[in-house]
Design a protein around this motif. Structure first.
Motif, PDB file in Angstrom:
ATOM      1  N   MET A   8       0.953  -1.216   0.119  1.00 39.77           N
ATOM      2  CA  MET A   8       0.104   0.230  -0.052  1.00 39.77           C
ATOM      3  C   MET A   8       0.718   1.158   0.041  1.00 39.77           C
ATOM      4  SD  MET A   8      -3.386  -0.715   0.062  1.00 39.77           S
ATOM      5  CE  MET A   8      -2.681  -1.807  -1.224  1.00 39.77           C
ATOM      6  N   THR A   9       1.823   1.146   0.889  1.00 44.95           N
ATOM      7  CA  THR A   9       2.796   2.221   0.791  1.00 44.95           C
ATOM      8  C   THR A   9       3.472   2.738  -0.472  1.00 44.95           C
ATOM      9  OG1 THR A   9       3.312   2.051   3.249  1.00 44.95           O
ATOM     10  CG2 THR A   9       4.674   3.517   2.207  1.00 44.95           C
ATOM     11  N   ALA A  10       4.088   1.537  -1.011  1.00 46.69           N
ATOM     12  CA  ALA A  10       4.650   1.614  -2.191  1.00 46.69           C
ATOM     13  C   ALA A  10       3.814   2.382  -3.467  1.00 46.69           C
ATOM     14  CB  ALA A  10       5.099   0.280  -2.718  1.00 46.69           C
ATOM     15  N   GLU A  11       2.527   1.677  -3.313  1.00 48.19           N
ATOM     16  CA  GLU A  11       1.430   2.417  -4.486  1.00 48.19           C
ATOM     17  C   GLU A  11       1.280   3.665  -3.975  1.00 48.19           C
ATOM     18  OE1 GLU A  11       0.744   0.942  -7.073  1.00 48.19           O
ATOM     19  OE2 GLU A  11       1.579  -0.813  -6.751  1.00 48.19           O
ATOM     20  N   GLU A  12       0.913   4.038  -2.872  1.00 48.44           N
ATOM     21  CA  GLU A  12       0.621   5.330  -2.387  1.00 48.44           C
ATOM     22  C   GLU A  12       1.773   6.405  -2.807  1.00 48.44           C
ATOM     23  OE1 GLU A  12      -0.472   7.821   1.646  1.00 48.44           O
ATOM     24  OE2 GLU A  12      -1.098   5.876   1.435  1.00 48.44           O
ATOM     25  N   LYS A  13       3.006   5.881  -2.478  1.00 49.85           N
ATOM     26  CA  LYS A  13       4.383   6.840  -2.887  1.00 49.85           C
ATOM     27  C   LYS A  13       4.182   6.988  -4.578  1.00 49.85           C
ATOM     28  CE  LYS A  13       9.110   7.003  -2.215  1.00 49.85           C
ATOM     29  NZ  LYS A  13      10.328   6.289  -1.730  1.00 49.85           N
ATOM     30  N   LYS A  14       3.812   6.253  -5.214  1.00 50.98           N
ATOM     31  CA  LYS A  14       3.956   6.322  -6.697  1.00 50.98           C
ATOM     32  C   LYS A  14       3.109   7.397  -6.932  1.00 50.98           C
ATOM     33  CE  LYS A  14       4.601   1.416  -7.815  1.00 50.98           C
ATOM     34  NZ  LYS A  14       4.057   0.337  -8.536  1.00 50.98           N
ATOM     35  N   ILE A  15       1.821   7.722  -6.259  1.00 53.35           N
ATOM     36  CA  ILE A  15       0.761   8.596  -6.589  1.00 53.35           C
ATOM     37  C   ILE A  15       1.298   9.941  -6.053  1.00 53.35           C
ATOM     38  CG2 ILE A  15      -1.597   9.449  -6.150  1.00 53.35           C
ATOM     39  CD1 ILE A  15      -2.319   6.282  -5.922  1.00 53.35           C
ATOM     40  N   THR A  16       1.745   9.835  -4.607  1.00 54.99           N
ATOM     41  CA  THR A  16       2.071  11.172  -4.107  1.00 54.99           C
ATOM     42  C   THR A  16       3.526  11.790  -4.224  1.00 54.99           C
ATOM     43  OG1 THR A  16       2.804  10.281  -1.837  1.00 54.99           O
ATOM     44  CG2 THR A  16       0.106  10.647  -2.163  1.00 54.99           C
ATOM     45  N   GLY A  17       4.517  10.645  -4.380  1.00 51.47           N
ATOM     46  CA  GLY A  17       5.882  11.342  -4.478  1.00 51.47           C
ATOM     47  C   GLY A  17       6.308  11.275  -2.959  1.00 51.47           C
ATOM     48  N   GLN A  18       5.637  11.194  -2.116  1.00 51.29           N
ATOM     49  CA  GLN A  18       5.981  11.373  -0.647  1.00 51.29           C
ATOM     50  C   GLN A  18       6.536  10.003  -0.003  1.00 51.29           C
ATOM     51  OE1 GLN A  18       3.182  13.284   1.777  1.00 51.29           O
ATOM     52  NE2 GLN A  18       2.358  14.772   0.223  1.00 51.29           N
ATOM     53  N   ASP A  19       7.442  10.040   0.949  1.00 49.53           N
ATOM     54  CA  ASP A  19       8.135   8.919   1.593  1.00 49.53           C
ATOM     55  C   ASP A  19       7.299   8.467   2.560  1.00 49.53           C
ATOM     56  OD1 ASP A  19      10.348   8.668   0.005  1.00 49.53           O
ATOM     57  OD2 ASP A  19      11.712   9.835   1.448  1.00 49.53           O
ATOM     58  N   HIS A  20       6.274   9.146   2.960  1.00 49.40           N
ATOM     59  CA  HIS A  20       5.309   8.681   4.199  1.00 49.40           C
ATOM     60  C   HIS A  20       3.999   8.607   3.734  1.00 49.40           C
ATOM     61  CE1 HIS A  20       8.693   8.969   7.040  1.00 49.40           C
ATOM     62  NE2 HIS A  20       9.021  10.257   6.481  1.00 49.40           N
ATOM     63  N   PRO A  21       3.086   7.884   4.256  1.00 55.64           N
ATOM     64  CA  PRO A  21       1.667   7.908   3.782  1.00 55.64           C
ATOM     65  C   PRO A  21       0.858   9.125   4.411  1.00 55.64           C
ATOM     66  CG  PRO A  21       2.383   5.904   5.044  1.00 55.64           C
ATOM     67  CD  PRO A  21       3.630   6.736   5.150  1.00 55.64           C
TER      68      PRO A  21
END
Length: 177
Positions: free
Chosen positions: A13-26
């Motif tokens: 989930m964190t990896a997929e979210e990072k692809k969208i936001t470009g942020q290291d943290h959820p």
């Protein structure tokens, strides 16, 4: 083998979210945060629904992204066998037609969409994406309408006999019998 909301799922989930936001943290309230609320619980349609809401928060789009957090969790759920089945004897599976847009029903909608598009990935805004917006909810006229709109998007405006909407209607009818 049933899947749980565990560290493996969280890292995906964190990896997929990072692809969208470009942020290291959820993001607070994002898909990873929504999944974390269900830590160590079985991965089910309720969790998928919450992840979808978290994904919407970071994308601003109610339609889950192709191969985004919701899609990833849905794939894990479908592969894990957490789909709503009840065993009535060893090695004998009997489907549970709940009248809910659960992983089993959404998987059937995806299969019907694949037959139309010939593509393994559900279309953005298509019937699977529209069904995922209602994940964990009863199959209502609103949900059927949304699935129909998604179906029309992938067909160019037509409903298809045996297509995604028909699949959802069939599951609803089976739940009532």
């Amino acid at each position: 083998m049933a899947s749980k909301v565990d560290s493996n799922l969280m890292s995906k989930m964190t990896a997929e979210e990072k692809k969208i936001t470009g942020q290291d943290h959820p993001v607070k309230g994002g898909p990873t945060a929504q999944a974390q609320k269900h830590a160590n619980q079985p991965l089910n349609s309720e969790v998928i629904h919450d992840i979808t809401k978290g994904e919407e928060k970071i994308t601003g789009d109610p339609n889950p992204m192709q191969s985004g957090p919701t899609s990833t969790a849905q794939s894990i759920l479908t592969k894990s066998g957490n789909a709503q089945t009840t065993s009535n004897a060893p090695g004998n599976q009997q489907e549970n037609h709940s009248g809910i847009l659960d992983s089993s029903t959404i998987s059937k909608i995806t299969d019907a969409e694949k037959k139309i598009t010939g593509d393994d990935q559900p279309a953005r805004g298509g019937p699977t994406a529209r069904a995922q917006q209602h994940s964990g909810e009863p199959i209502t006229s609103k949900a059927l309408h949304d699935i129909t709109e998604g179906e029309k998007k992938v067909t160019g405006g037509e409903r298809v006999k045996g297509g995604p909407t028909s699949t959802a209607q069939s599951e609803l009818a089976k739940s009532r019998s």
